[in-house]
Design a protein around this motif. Sequence first.
Motif, short mmCIF file in Angstrom:
data_model
loop_
_atom_site.label_atom_id
_atom_site.label_comp_id
_atom_site.label_asym_id
_atom_site.label_seq_id
_atom_site.Cartn_x
_atom_site.Cartn_y
_atom_site.Cartn_z
N MET A 1 0.85 -1.19 0.00
CA MET A 1 0.00 0.00 0.00
C MET A 1 0.89 1.25 0.00
O MET A 1 1.87 1.31 0.73
N GLU A 2 0.50 2.20 -0.81
CA GLU A 2 1.28 3.41 -0.95
C GLU A 2 0.85 4.48 0.04
O GLU A 2 -0.31 4.59 0.40
N SER A 3 1.82 5.27 0.47
CA SER A 3 1.54 6.43 1.31
C SER A 3 1.22 7.62 0.42
O SER A 3 1.69 7.71 -0.72
N TYR A 4 0.43 8.53 0.94
CA TYR A 4 0.06 9.75 0.22
C TYR A 4 0.43 10.95 1.06
O TYR A 4 0.29 10.92 2.28
N VAL A 5 0.88 12.01 0.39
CA VAL A 5 1.31 13.22 1.11
C VAL A 5 0.40 14.39 0.71
O VAL A 5 0.03 14.53 -0.44
N THR B 1 -6.37 0.79 6.07
CA THR B 1 -7.27 1.31 5.04
C THR B 1 -6.48 1.96 3.91
O THR B 1 -5.79 2.96 4.14
N PRO B 2 -6.54 1.40 2.69
CA PRO B 2 -5.87 2.03 1.56
C PRO B 2 -6.46 3.42 1.30
O PRO B 2 -7.64 3.65 1.56
N PHE B 3 -5.64 4.33 0.79
CA PHE B 3 -6.10 5.70 0.56
C PHE B 3 -7.34 5.73 -0.33
O PHE B 3 -8.25 6.54 -0.12
N GLU B 4 -7.41 4.83 -1.29
CA GLU B 4 -8.56 4.78 -2.20
C GLU B 4 -9.86 4.50 -1.47
O GLU B 4 -10.94 4.87 -1.93
#
Length: 52
Positions: free
Chosen positions: A1-5, A28-31
Amino acid sequence: MESYVCTICGYVYDPRDGDPDNGVAPGTPFEDVPDDWVCPLCGAGKDAFEVQ
């Protein structure tokens, strides 16, 4: 899972941690974060976030 900034304040949403103080469970994934969720530091919407 990718982090978002957050491009406004630099807050990093890490899906491993989620944002439990604001109703987003760890893992929880950002999507899957609700569309009405906002950055807990500056109040920016999800559209202000980009993949880190």
